[in-house]
Scaffold this motif. Structure first.
Motif, PDB file in Angstrom:
ATOM      1  N   GLN A  22       0.818  -1.219   0.000  1.00 15.89           N
ATOM      2  CA  GLN A  22       0.000   0.000   0.000  1.00 15.89           C
ATOM      3  C   GLN A  22       0.850   1.266   0.000  1.00 15.89           C
ATOM      4  N   GLN A  23       1.954   1.224   0.770  1.00 13.03           N
ATOM      5  CA  GLN A  23       2.795   2.415   0.875  1.00 13.03           C
ATOM      6  C   GLN A  23       3.636   2.622  -0.388  1.00 13.03           C
ATOM      7  N   VAL A  24       4.076   1.521  -0.996  1.00 17.25           N
ATOM      8  CA  VAL A  24       4.950   1.638  -2.179  1.00 17.25           C
ATOM      9  C   VAL A  24       4.084   1.832  -3.432  1.00 17.25           C
ATOM     10  N   GLY A  25       3.035   1.021  -3.588  1.00 22.98           N
ATOM     11  CA  GLY A  25       2.007   1.295  -4.597  1.00 22.98           C
ATOM     12  C   GLY A  25       2.425   1.088  -6.038  1.00 22.98           C
ATOM     13  N   ALA A  28       7.338  -1.413 -10.036  1.00 28.27           N
ATOM     14  CA  ALA A  28       8.604  -1.050 -10.697  1.00 28.27           C
ATOM     15  C   ALA A  28       8.828   0.450 -10.588  1.00 28.27           C
ATOM     16  N   PRO A  29      10.098   0.876 -10.573  1.00 30.43           N
ATOM     17  CA  PRO A  29      10.367   2.323 -10.541  1.00 30.43           C
ATOM     18  C   PRO A  29       9.883   3.018 -11.820  1.00 30.43           C
ATOM     19  N   SER A  30       9.721   4.330 -11.742  1.00 32.97           N
ATOM     20  CA  SER A  30       9.292   5.097 -12.921  1.00 32.97           C
ATOM     21  C   SER A  30      10.359   5.040 -14.008  1.00 32.97           C
ATOM     22  N   SER A  31       9.898   5.006 -15.276  1.00 31.14           N
ATOM     23  CA  SER A  31      10.839   4.991 -16.403  1.00 31.14           C
ATOM     24  C   SER A  31      11.440   6.382 -16.599  1.00 31.14           C
ATOM     25  N   VAL A  54       8.627  14.194  -3.503  1.00 35.57           N
ATOM     26  CA  VAL A  54       8.036  13.380  -2.436  1.00 35.57           C
ATOM     27  C   VAL A  54       7.840  11.947  -2.915  1.00 35.57           C
ATOM     28  N   GLY A  55       8.172  10.987  -2.023  1.00 39.75           N
ATOM     29  CA  GLY A  55       8.062   9.568  -2.385  1.00 39.75           C
ATOM     30  C   GLY A  55       9.140   9.182  -3.370  1.00 39.75           C
ATOM     31  N   ALA A  56      10.405   9.384  -2.978  1.00 38.04           N
ATOM     32  CA  ALA A  56      11.517   9.229  -3.930  1.00 38.04           C
ATOM     33  C   ALA A  56      11.858   7.776  -4.231  1.00 38.04           C
ATOM     34  N   GLY A  57      11.499   6.834  -3.354  1.00 40.14           N
ATOM     35  CA  GLY A  57      11.779   5.411  -3.598  1.00 40.14           C
ATOM     36  C   GLY A  57      13.257   5.165  -3.821  1.00 40.14           C
ATOM     37  N   THR A  58      13.577   4.444  -4.898  1.00 42.75           N
ATOM     38  CA  THR A  58      14.992   4.150  -5.189  1.00 42.75           C
ATOM     39  C   THR A  58      15.653   5.255  -6.025  1.00 42.75           C
ATOM     40  N   CYS A  78      12.009  13.965  -0.126  1.00 45.68           N
ATOM     41  CA  CYS A  78      11.268  13.385   1.001  1.00 45.68           C
ATOM     42  C   CYS A  78      10.932  11.927   0.714  1.00 45.68           C
ATOM     43  N   GLU A  79      11.309  11.059   1.636  1.00 43.74           N
ATOM     44  CA  GLU A  79      10.979   9.632   1.500  1.00 43.74           C
ATOM     45  C   GLU A  79      10.705   9.082   2.891  1.00 43.74           C
ATOM     46  N   LEU A  80       9.583   8.378   2.996  1.00 45.38           N
ATOM     47  CA  LEU A  80       9.134   7.879   4.293  1.00 45.38           C
ATOM     48  C   LEU A  80       9.939   6.687   4.805  1.00 45.38           C
ATOM     49  N   GLN A  81      10.322   5.771   3.926  1.00 43.60           N
ATOM     50  CA  GLN A  81      10.907   4.509   4.390  1.00 43.60           C
ATOM     51  C   GLN A  81      12.440   4.616   4.507  1.00 43.60           C
ATOM     52  N   PRO A  82      12.984   4.368   5.718  1.00 44.27           N
ATOM     53  CA  PRO A  82      14.434   4.458   5.917  1.00 44.27           C
ATOM     54  C   PRO A  82      15.229   3.566   4.957  1.00 44.27           C
ATOM     55  N   ASP A  83      14.688   2.386   4.598  1.00 44.09           N
ATOM     56  CA  ASP A  83      15.430   1.505   3.675  1.00 44.09           C
ATOM     57  C   ASP A  83      15.604   2.163   2.311  1.00 44.09           C
ATOM     58  N   PHE A  84      14.555   2.839   1.844  1.00 42.57           N
ATOM     59  CA  PHE A  84      14.667   3.551   0.567  1.00 42.57           C
ATOM     60  C   PHE A  84      15.661   4.713   0.707  1.00 42.57           C
ATOM     61  N   CYS A  85      15.639   5.384   1.865  1.00 36.59           N
ATOM     62  CA  CYS A  85      16.585   6.502   2.069  1.00 36.59           C
ATOM     63  C   CYS A  85      18.020   5.991   2.020  1.00 36.59           C
ATOM     64  N   ARG A 113       7.271  11.722   6.558  1.00 35.87           N
ATOM     65  CA  ARG A 113       6.064  11.750   5.738  1.00 35.87           C
ATOM     66  C   ARG A 113       5.938  13.127   5.095  1.00 35.87           C
ATOM     67  N   VAL A 114       5.421  13.184   3.906  1.00 39.13           N
ATOM     68  CA  VAL A 114       5.213  14.477   3.248  1.00 39.13           C
ATOM     69  C   VAL A 114       4.263  15.350   4.081  1.00 39.13           C
ATOM     70  N   GLU A 115       3.341  14.697   4.798  1.00 39.24           N
ATOM     71  CA  GLU A 115       2.371  15.448   5.615  1.00 39.24           C
ATOM     72  C   GLU A 115       3.082  16.267   6.697  1.00 39.24           C
ATOM     73  N   GLN A 116       4.334  15.874   7.039  1.00 38.16           N
ATOM     74  CA  GLN A 116       5.055  16.566   8.121  1.00 38.16           C
ATOM     75  C   GLN A 116       5.821  17.796   7.616  1.00 38.16           C
ATOM     76  N   SER A 128       5.904  14.448  -7.404  1.00 34.10           N
ATOM     77  CA  SER A 128       5.503  13.345  -6.532  1.00 34.10           C
ATOM     78  C   SER A 128       5.549  11.989  -7.221  1.00 34.10           C
ATOM     79  N   GLY A 129       6.071  10.993  -6.478  1.00 35.30           N
ATOM     80  CA  GLY A 129       5.979   9.599  -6.909  1.00 35.30           C
ATOM     81  C   GLY A 129       5.053   8.838  -5.978  1.00 35.30           C
ATOM     82  N   LEU A 130       4.229   9.569  -5.201  1.00 39.47           N
ATOM     83  CA  LEU A 130       3.370   8.913  -4.212  1.00 39.47           C
ATOM     84  C   LEU A 130       2.267   8.112  -4.888  1.00 39.47           C
TER      85      LEU A 130
HETATM   86  C1  LIG Z   1       5.540   4.314  -6.220  1.00 42.20           C
HETATM   87  S1  LIG Z   1       6.913   4.572  -5.135  1.00 42.20           S
HETATM   88  C2  LIG Z   1       7.708   5.798  -6.141  1.00 42.20           C
HETATM   89  C3  LIG Z   1       9.170   5.630  -6.264  1.00 42.20           C
HETATM   90  C4  LIG Z   1       9.867   6.541  -7.272  1.00 42.20           C
HETATM   91  N1  LIG Z   1       9.575   7.938  -7.069  1.00 42.20           N
HETATM   92  C5  LIG Z   1       9.509   6.160  -8.683  1.00 42.20           C
HETATM   93  O1  LIG Z   1       8.711   6.885  -9.306  1.00 42.20           O
HETATM   94  O2  LIG Z   1      10.021   5.149  -9.140  1.00 42.20           O
HETATM   95  C6  LIG Z   1       6.197   5.518  -3.825  1.00 42.20           C
HETATM   96  C7  LIG Z   1       7.143   5.944  -2.718  1.00 42.20           C
HETATM   97  O3  LIG Z   1       6.437   6.822  -1.835  1.00 42.20           O
HETATM   98  C8  LIG Z   1       6.860   6.571  -0.500  1.00 42.20           C
HETATM   99  N2  LIG Z   1       5.797   7.083   0.395  1.00 42.20           N
HETATM  100  C9  LIG Z   1       4.589   6.526   0.655  1.00 42.20           C
HETATM  101  N3  LIG Z   1       3.871   7.314   1.476  1.00 42.20           N
HETATM  102  C10 LIG Z   1       4.639   8.405   1.747  1.00 42.20           C
HETATM  103  C11 LIG Z   1       4.438   9.589   2.532  1.00 42.20           C
HETATM  104  N4  LIG Z   1       3.296   9.796   3.205  1.00 42.20           N
HETATM  105  N5  LIG Z   1       5.435  10.512   2.570  1.00 42.20           N
HETATM  106  C12 LIG Z   1       6.598  10.310   1.881  1.00 42.20           C
HETATM  107  N6  LIG Z   1       6.842   9.208   1.118  1.00 42.20           N
HETATM  108  C13 LIG Z   1       5.877   8.262   1.057  1.00 42.20           C
HETATM  109  C14 LIG Z   1       7.042   5.061  -0.457  1.00 42.20           C
HETATM  110  O4  LIG Z   1       7.872   4.672   0.609  1.00 42.20           O
HETATM  111  C15 LIG Z   1       7.647   4.793  -1.837  1.00 42.20           C
HETATM  112  O5  LIG Z   1       9.038   4.861  -1.795  1.00 42.20           O
END
Ligand SMILES: C[S@@+](CC[C@H](N)C(=O)[O-])C[C@H]1O[C@@H](n2cnc3c(N)ncnc32)[C@H](O)[C@@H]1O
Length: 217
Positions: A22-25, A28-31, A54-58, A78-85, A113-116, A128-130
């Protein structure tokens, strides 16, 4: 990035998706094409800018943003998950250009979190990649309120949605998921009508996606 780097980025991404879909959604990463479509307005800017990703992932979009930075631009990531950071530190922020810009204090990695992020009127561009369509409607509303409030007047918010997601959900999802995604789509639709000024379809992405661009009103 070499083939081995691309494969390890995809494996890391898929692993994190399986751990928290749900959080990653996304599986695969964006092209590169999607990253380019998302940064089109930013690439045309005419003055130094403050940028938030926001939501930088890898770091698929982050790499592209760093390539676009001019000498007076600032990028907050901004990235929520420490492993991705940790993956961002290892694979993206360790690259020579990123290290140089960071040493000048113009790149910051925010593990939160982006909300913060509460910086009203501060950013010229928010990219955003959220996975908004994976969240519940209340979370999407809170996130979008915060993002639009953090934009400077005339600032641009860019994000993506997968093509045909509504149709897939209607056919394959449980009724609770259908209700949730319909509510999210309805609230996105209202905001799209109010703010959207451009939309690009990117077929060269898995899955194909729309890059949407909104302006503050
Ligand atoms: C679909 S991935 C996008 C990864 C990358 N930007 C890409 O396009 O390949 C979504 C990312 O958003 C992060 N994420 C989810 N909820 C978040 C939040 N509330 N604030 C910041 N990052 C969040 C997830 O941990 C995940 O790394």
């Amino acid at each position: 990035m070499g083939v081995a780097g691309i494969i390890s980025q995809h494996v890391e991404f898929l692993r994190r998706f399986l751990a928290n879909p749900q959080q990653v959604g996304a599986v695969a990463p964006s092209s590169r094409r999607l990253s380019k479509a998302l940064t089109e307005p930013l690439a045309r800017r005419t003055k130094p800018s403050r940028i938030l990703e926001v939501g930088a992932g890898t770091g698929a979009i982050t790499r592209h943003l760093i390539d676009l930075l001019g000498p007076d631009d600032h990028l907050d990531i901004c990235e929520l998950q420490p492993d991705f950071c940790a993956a961002l530190e290892r694979d993206v922020l360790s690259l020579p250009t990123a290290r140089l810009v960071r040493s000048q204090g113009r790149i910051q990695l925010l593990t939160c979190r982006v909300e913060q992020i509460d910086r009203p009127g501060y950013y010229d561009f928010i990219v955003s990649g959220l996975p908004l369509n994976s969240f519940d409607p209340e979370t999407v509303d809170t996130i979008l309120d915060r993002i639009m409030a953090n934009l400077a007047p005339g600032g641009v918010f860019s994000y993506f949605e997968y093509v045909g997601l509504g149709r897939i959900t209607r056919h394959l999802a449980s009724s609770a998921t259908r209700r949730r995604t319909r509510a999210v789509r309805d609230l996105l639709k209202q905001r799209i009508q109010r703010h959207q000024f451009a939309r690009r379809t990117v077929l060269w992405n898995f899955p194909p996606a729309y890059a949407r661009h909104w302006k503050t009103s």
